[in-house]
Design an enzyme around this catalytic site. Structure first.
Site, PDB file in Angstrom:
ATOM      1  N   GLN A 163       8.197 -12.365   0.781  1.00 62.38           N
ATOM      2  CA  GLN A 163       8.589 -10.955   0.709  1.00 62.38           C
ATOM      3  C   GLN A 163       9.790 -10.678   1.624  1.00 62.38           C
ATOM      4  O   GLN A 163       9.676 -10.852   2.846  1.00 62.38           O
ATOM      5  CB  GLN A 163       7.399 -10.085   1.149  1.00 62.38           C
ATOM      6  N   GLU A 165      -3.832  -0.806  -3.602  1.00 63.73           N
ATOM      7  CA  GLU A 165      -5.182  -0.952  -3.084  1.00 63.73           C
ATOM      8  C   GLU A 165      -5.206  -1.878  -1.864  1.00 63.73           C
ATOM      9  O   GLU A 165      -4.705  -2.990  -1.896  1.00 63.73           O
ATOM     10  CB  GLU A 165      -6.055  -1.550  -4.178  1.00 63.73           C
ATOM     11  N   ASN A 214      -0.557  -0.096  14.517  1.00 67.51           N
ATOM     12  CA  ASN A 214      -1.670   0.838  14.642  1.00 67.51           C
ATOM     13  C   ASN A 214      -1.188   2.227  15.080  1.00 67.51           C
ATOM     14  O   ASN A 214      -1.826   3.236  14.772  1.00 67.51           O
ATOM     15  CB  ASN A 214      -2.726   0.276  15.595  1.00 67.51           C
TER      16      ASN A 214
END
Lengths: 401, 377, 401, 377
Positions: free
Chosen positions: C126, C245, C387
């Site tokens: 990617q 998803e 996060n």
């Protein structure tokens, strides 16, 4: 570099410890060991004993009756007093008003107020926060308008600790609403709480205690001679007061007393059929608190020592570290004490106990104040600048992000 | 696996939400606190009318035939409003004991009285010296012609006003012996019973109860003699699941109050919620809330687990998870509110205290971590 | 509401577990149990076994060879595969490129690339992040200029996982530098890694492994037929890919395997003269991890179930909760595993072991991969949106602060 | 109480800071990692010239006569640069053993060789099966005409290149017996010694060492026979204090790097350090750094505490405090750096790994919390 207390410092600590042991009224000590807060008469009595000894004005210059201690001696004195546990000196009188009057007051103000503050003949309170001005103090709106040789005060203060006990209040008021910057146009005023138009309304805290108040001022006439410093320059007086030496900010003595207490009570309650004190997981929790307490003790010595070396001039930004870690430890240690009590710490016993003096004890006497102490200390990370504000301070003053 | 509500559950939830919305504002609740019982008998009757008091009982005894999920949904709604009525004591704790251990005759006698709102019960098991140990029972019952009960129970939820007490007592064995416990149904007005009622920190009521040569008829025994522990364990587990759901409801309200405060409270000329540090704290509260919600669901589902070890273990996992989530959310809710959160006048502190009280019922975090630690293979 | 797995779901789990147990090459399984990462041939071999079974394309629609599983079945499959432990399916091929081509690709692209991606005949990577475009992906600068029926690509990608293994790369490139908004003017391009001008330079991670790369493009000619979706509309392709998803986002299976492993090894090492597994404090740490794992398991079921109910349309903002708690658990469980190893986990043994095949074991075989796993997992809270970014997402999507 | 440096300490610190500033950039260090010894012998000689190798030794033996604070300051400076030379192994660990247990003759022989940089030593005590247990020694020495040494030591810091090994061995008693340990000074080139050197995760060197019928002369015994444990304990305590200071130095560098990164790294058109959530994290790192610094000072000062229980207890407090601070600061330094922090090319990960390695020497957080827990009265 030498991290041990010097022999003369150890001797000083022993002297303080002995004096407190021999002079603190036993009733006060016993009740405080069970976690009860001292009553107004107990606070007054103890401050007068210390004042007679010359120690109540522990941080005042010698010429105003101070004992002439070093910063480390002052720290030792405060910690010994807290961990006795004995009532604290009324900080409004001793660490706030006293230094402010000594720095900014007129001779007349000093003569009139200082000795009575030292001896707790006058009980002072602090009128700073307002409903719209908490962390953002400079947005305060209580107005004082000059009218001849008086100011006429109108407005409202909130979170005013012990206002219901107080004889006097030192207040921040807005004397010039047109000032270009919000910090300008504020003045520092001494207000007699018996003046007509002063009304105190209680705020009950989540621990059930009455400690905080709202104070309303309606056309309260304050003699102009009660202005401290220059008119419209009250912000610098307030900054001096708030930036003052924060030796005791970590309140380590309270945490140490809580750790001691958690071990004591853990001998009396059981877990898995054995005394809780024998439970390894419990002991690990205590050990972790002892790590925190020791780190805080050293950090406190470092900050106090640096303060001393700077000639008492520079407030150390690391005192924000003390505030953060100190309040975390206060909260964690009071939490562990309560957990040791468990279900026995949950009832509100007071009314019942009062009504049932001839009955056998309704609950273990160690349990009564566990939850109130835990609840009350939730405020520790809020008052005096929230811990989030302390991180902002560190960010500005040290990290420069 | 299915997280959706059934039609019945949806209807139940809606009617409860409507009722509490009308009757349980913070101000209304404050008035109930000063009622003689510490709760509203009028509302108790309304619960009866809505069928809530019969929720988990069999239809044969006038119940609604609901399951643990129904009770969870109800307790969660109760938790959002800090409901004061003795539902936990009467329906959940005592009701579970009755359903598990009561003879048909006993159930037929008492359950309809519960369902109709006529009778309240309290579950009097834990003793002052026992802390959380379920087998540390010093209260003793001796069988002569009838049973003779002596001892004392501590922090009995709603024990001050209950009509009937379910009392555990040692009928054989020594202190800490898992065998030798029995349960008795005791009329609270029996001679020899002394009750001292008081408020817990969250305003709900409890009592110290002592028994001095209390005579009980032979048929007061509930379930098997000397073997009550499995029943007591399941009662406690039902209590954990129910209070876990209440804590979730409480966290929901606290979270909503906190977000509201962050959006509206101004400091330095802007809402404090624009501070990213506070936004992230609120996000961490959400993470904890969802963690706690998941664990409350686990506790509920595990009430039906047939394997006792598996059930106990999962319920301990849930108690720890809900306890830690409740602590985080409630402590930070106060912190983010600042001074106002510390006042008795404001609702946040009341939620804080209920979560604190529930954390210290049925074993705290340390107690259940200890059980889990023992259980590691 | 019913939180148990339905009987048919339990049966499905058992079927998956049995298949993995019977078909995973024992060498691969044994090495992975000791914490080693699978090699390229091991990953390829296992994906081909799963593809032969029809499971490699676990999340593709039936008409493209998917098994037609429910979201819960997909979750069960992934978790079983992780906790076996077996090599993961190459997510670039299966959960990224596959769904993107199915949604946006031409028939020719699907025909050409999908079967080879499923069987790992092509290894994809990617090309998204750039040195100046990490969390702020839209600021990417790698340029693709149209030249006849080719694009000419110049620029640099970074953090390109497994680029050194890859045959192909799907890339975001800027095709219109003049677009008014940064998100416009980006295209999604498939680049053959063997094209002249593609250069891969390794980035060694702090665990000593080579997993990441920089990829440099210098006048790389890419046929225009390799454009996916419309020119300048690549941002919506990327958003589709990233918003897809996130069933496996918590990677719970890895944490569960680590918890199992920490208990196994704790039987082999000592503390205070007894097996560490008998130490109460250690057991409490394990119990705490088991609490976290169980909560995550339920939360994952809730998110997957909601996803299923929404018809697979709505990415649930609570998947950010899964990401945060999932990575915390990954980090905490790998930390405990390493702590169990203690000093034995600190040496870098690999070179030595390789050089000393005839020597007696230089170290316990369980120790070798403890620190690398811990080190590598520091990245878990960084990749896929840190996060901190996840908290920003929760803030925007749920809290609305 | 006095936190100020003496004039000597100030001068020492300045000269070390100057030397390391010139010689120990991250790039220079990378080259040293690939030297045969894994460190720079040239620098080792420079340390000798500066008097650093004699720092804690008595002036009688050519030392500088410094105290624990001097060593702390030096280790802190070393920690800022991740110094690779065997100072901990030779001067701190072995040096402490020699000073405490060596006869005048032994000290007179070996210390001048250390001070001048001629000889390096390693302290070979822990064994593979022992983890952190100090008394779990299986290596045995038997006295016949001379000593005969058999066994194996694990993760011996700089054991691969040391000229002399200080080896603990059981001369009486069973495994785990606190009595019966003795220390020996062993020439590393003695027949029967096999050494396998390797790098630890932070790049520093260590070795597995096995002893197979190694003959030692009678005078190889260092200190009292069968009673070496008190010496070993003090050596470990000196190691804890020294590595604590190094961790503080490492945290200082990590904190500075992180602040620098927050100020310069741009995302969404502004420095990421403008995010308040990251500012607060950096503030929490500072809090931990200062906490760790305080605890490292405590460990140093306690090396001179005469009461062994008090000394052990405070050093355990310090090890836990520094360990937790190091974990927090190093983990968050990586987190705030994002991807770049995960690469071997960037210095942050090297500091991270040194802090990780030091945490797992001389007992980790859990081990020392356990000691503290045992000690609670």
């Amino acid at each position: 570099m030498d991290l041990q207390l010097a022999p003369e410092e150890v001797a000083f600590r022993d002297e303080v410890r002995t004096f407190i042991r021999d002079n603190l009224p036993p009733n006060t000590r016993d009740r405080m060991r069970l976690g009860y807060k001292p009553s107004k008469p107990e606070i007054i009595a103890w401050q007068r004993i210390l004042n007679a000894k010359g120690w109540a004005t522990f941080n005042w210059p010698r010429e105003y009756g101070g004992p002439g201690w070093s910063a480390i001696q002052r720290m030792i004195f405060l910690e010994e007093n807290l961990s006795a546990p004995a009532p604290e000196l009324l900080s409004f009188n001793i660490t706030m008003l006293g230094p402010v009057l000594i720095q900014f007051g007129t001779e007349e103000q000093k003569r009139r107020f200082l000795p009575r503050a030292a001896n707790l003949d006058d009980w002072w309170c602090q009128g700073f926060s307002e409903p719209g001005a908490g962390s953002d103090l400079a947005s305060l709106r209580t107005a004082a308008k000059r009218d001849g040789d008086h100011y006429v005060v109108n407005g409202q203060k909130i979170w005013t600790s012990t206002a219901h006990h107080a004889d006097w209040c030192f207040c921040l008021v807005r004397t010039n609403p047109q000032a270009p910057k919000r910090q300008e146009g504020i003045s520092f005023l001494l207000i007699d709480m018996k003046t007509p138009g002063v009304e105190v309304r209680p705020i009950i805290s989540i621990d059930g205690s009455h400690h905080l108040n709202e104070v309303f001022f309606t056309d309260v006439r304050v003699p102009a001679e009660n202005l401290v410093g220059e008119e419209n320059k009250g912000w610098s007086v307030a900054k001096y007061l708030l930036g003052n030496e924060r030796t005791g900010i970590a309140r380590l003595g309270i945490s140490k007393a809580a750790i001691r207490r958690t071990k004591e009570v853990a001998r009396e309650v059981r877990m898995n059929g054995r005394p809780l004190i024998e439970d390894k997981a419990f002991r690990i929790r205590v050990a972790q608190l002892e790590v925190e307490a020791k780190a805080l003790e050293i950090m406190q010595l470092r900050v106090v020592s640096a303060f001393e070396k700077s000639g008492g001039k520079k407030p150390d930004p690391l005192s924000s570290v003390l505030k953060i870690k100190g309040t975390e430890l206060l909260q964690n240690s009071s939490e562990l004490v309560m957990d040791v009590g468990g279900p026995q710490a949950m009832p509100v016993w007071q009314q019942e106990l009062a009504a049932l003096t001839n009955e056998p004890a309704l609950a273990p006497d160690w349990a009564a104040q566990m939850a109130p102490a835990y609840l009350m200390l939730r405020a520790a990370s809020i008052y005096g600048g929230t811990n989030e504000i302390q991180k902002n301070i560190l960010n500005k003053a040290v990290l420069e992000l | 696996m299915d997280f959706d509500l059934t039609e019945d559950q949806r209807l139940l939830t809606e009617s409860v939400v409507r009722l509490l919305g009308d009757t349980y504002s913070f101000e209304q609740r404050k008035q109930m606190l000063s009622l003689p019982n510490g709760y509203s008998e009028r509302l108790w009757r309304q619960y009866a009318e809505l069928g809530l008091l019969g929720l988990p009982f069999a239809e044969d005894f006038g119940g609604f035939g609901g399951g643990p999920v129904d009770v969870m949904l109800l307790m969660q709604a109760f938790g959002r409003h800090l409901v004061l009525e003795p539902y936990l004591a009467t329906v959940v704790l005592s009701g579970t004991a009755l359903r598990l251990a009561g003879s048909d005759a006993q159930q037929a006698e008492i359950i309809p009285a519960i369902v109709s709102g006529k009778t309240t019960l309290a579950f009097a098991h834990y003793e002052r010296q026992a802390r959380y140990d379920m087998t540390d029972v010093l209260t003793a019952a001796k069988h002569q012609d009838d049973w003779l009960l002596d001892g004392a129970k501590s922090v009995v939820l709603h024990g001050d006003t209950a009509d009937q007490l379910l009392v555990s007592a040692r009928t054989s064995g020594e202190r800490d012996d898992p065998q030798g416990l029995s349960l008795f149904m005791v009329d609270a007005s029996s001679p020899g019973i002394t009750r001292h009622g008081y408020a817990l920190r969250d305003g709900s009521r409890a009592a110290e109860i002592s028994f001095s040569s209390v005579h009980l008829p032979t048929e007061a025994l509930l379930g098997e003699q000397d073997n009550a522990l499995p029943v007591i364990e399941r009662v406690v587990q039902a209590g954990i699941a129910a209070t876990a759901a209440e804590v979730v409801g409480g966290m929901e309200t606290l979270q909503a109050m906190t977000l509201d405060y962050l959006r509206t409270r101004q400091q330095f000329g802007r809402p404090i919620g624009e501070n990213q540090a506070l936004q992230h704290r609120a996000a961490e509260m959400l993470v904890n809330l969802e963690q706690g919600r998941s664990m409350a669901m686990l506790a509920t589902m595990m009430l039906g687990e047939p394997d006792p070890a598996e059930r106990a273990r999962n319920i301990s996992l849930a108690k720890v998870g809900v306890g830690q989530a409740g602590r985080f959310v409630s402590q930070n809710a106060i912190q983010l509110h600042g001074g106002i959160g510390m006042t008795d006048e404001y609702a946040a502190g009341h939620f804080f205290r209920r979560i604190m009280v529930f954390e210290h019922l049925f074993g705290d975090i340390a107690y259940h971590l200890d059980k889990l630690a023992d259980d590691i293979d």
